[in-house]
Design a protein around this motif. Structure first.
Motif: not given
Length: 308
Positions: A46-47, A102-105, A139-141, A148-152
């Motif tokens: 997502a970002h 941050y890593l958002g999930v 791993r994201f399955v 969604q995943l984000w890097w902030v």
């Protein structure tokens, strides 16, 4: 060891399930450097906009701590930094850590986080792989691809990038989630109480399963209008909400199809549920048949005798 969390069968992970994931991740993934990664489905990120920027931002960072906000998982990232060495007092350089964003999930409906050996075959529906030192992978399955995943970046607060965080109400176990707050949210609302409980702006993390359970223990029918609830009813609903959430956290969440904790144990709350998923079965209190109805596109399970 495999860290596997699978959510499917029409249910969506709620606060207890996400909290169980957070605790497992904190046991296994902390203080290990991310050495690279691979994104297999670009729209999972997502970002930032560019996948390469997402991977670059995570590279050479380590996870200091996993946090939960509502149904979001937020990993606090750090990076090693060489401390400045004084020319007057020459001593060996020491390492310290500096914030690295941050890593958002968000798991959404069918997201899994798998902590596996790098040699393990890549699972079907794998969307993102993060490579850690020691030949481990996170791993994201996600079968339905809603997760969604984000890097902030480190110069931003997570809420500035993960905008869904801005609309969340207080956490159920926080000081902000008081009986008076709960009553103020309901006393003038002309909407069914079940629908209001699912509103993340009122309380973060509560969802379909535990709203049904809390309403049953409170003796409140899911179609009851918020404005008709007395202060005492809201006080009881407040306490039962906290009870069912804590009971489920203690049981490692609810198993929807194949939910496992970090130790490989099923989430056990489902077998203890009062009404959720038990339509057609007898009420554990009065033996009346549990019913189900549709409300705003979601199922509501209730006992017509105990809840009126």
């Amino acid at each position: 060891m495999l860290l596997r969390y699978l959510f499917c069968g029409g249910a969506v992970p709620e606060l207890p399930e996400v909290e169980t994931v957070r605790r497992g991740l904190n046991r296994l993934t902390l203080n290990q450097k991310i050495q690279g990664g691979e994104v297999l489905l670009d729209r999972t990120i997502a970002h930032p906009i560019f996948v390469s920027e997402f991977l670059f931002g995570l590279a050479e960072t380590a996870i200091a701590q996993w946090h939960r906000r509502g149904k979001y998982l937020i990993a606090e990232l750090v990076q090693d930094a060489v401390a400045e060495q004084s020319s007057l007092f020459p001593v060996p350089c020491s390492l310290s850590t500096t914030p690295a964003g941050y890593l958002g999930v968000h798991l959404r409906m069918t997201g899994q986080l798998l902590w596996v050996d790098a040699a393990e075959p890549v699972q079907k529906h794998t969307r993102v792989r993060l490579f850690f030192q020691g030949d481990r992978e996170l791993r994201f399955v996600d079968q339905r691809t809603f997760g969604q995943l984000w890097w902030v970046p480190p110069n931003y607060h997570p809420e500035q990038i993960i905008t869904g965080l801005q609309a969340l109400g207080p956490e159920p176990f926080s000081a902000g989630f008081s009986v008076d707050y709960f009553y103020q949210q309901f006393h003038s609302r002309q909407r069914p109480i079940k629908n209001a409980l699912l509103d993340q702006r009122i309380v973060a993390g509560l969802g379909n399963i535990y709203a049904d359970e809390a309403l049953f223990l409170s003796g409140i029918h899911p179609q009851t209008l918020c404005s008709t609830l007395t202060h005492n009813q809201v006080k009881l609903l407040h306490s039962t909400t906290l009870k069912v959430l804590q009971d489920s956290i203690d049981a490692n969440g609810t198993t929807f199809s194949s939910f496992r904790s970090v130790e490989g144990i099923n989430g056990n709350y489902g077998g203890k549920a009062w009404v959720y998923g038990r339509d057609g079965k007898r009420c554990r209190i009065c033996e009346t048949v549990i019913e189900r109805l549709k409300m705003a596109g979601r199922s509501a399970h209730f006992c017509p005798q105990c809840q009126n």
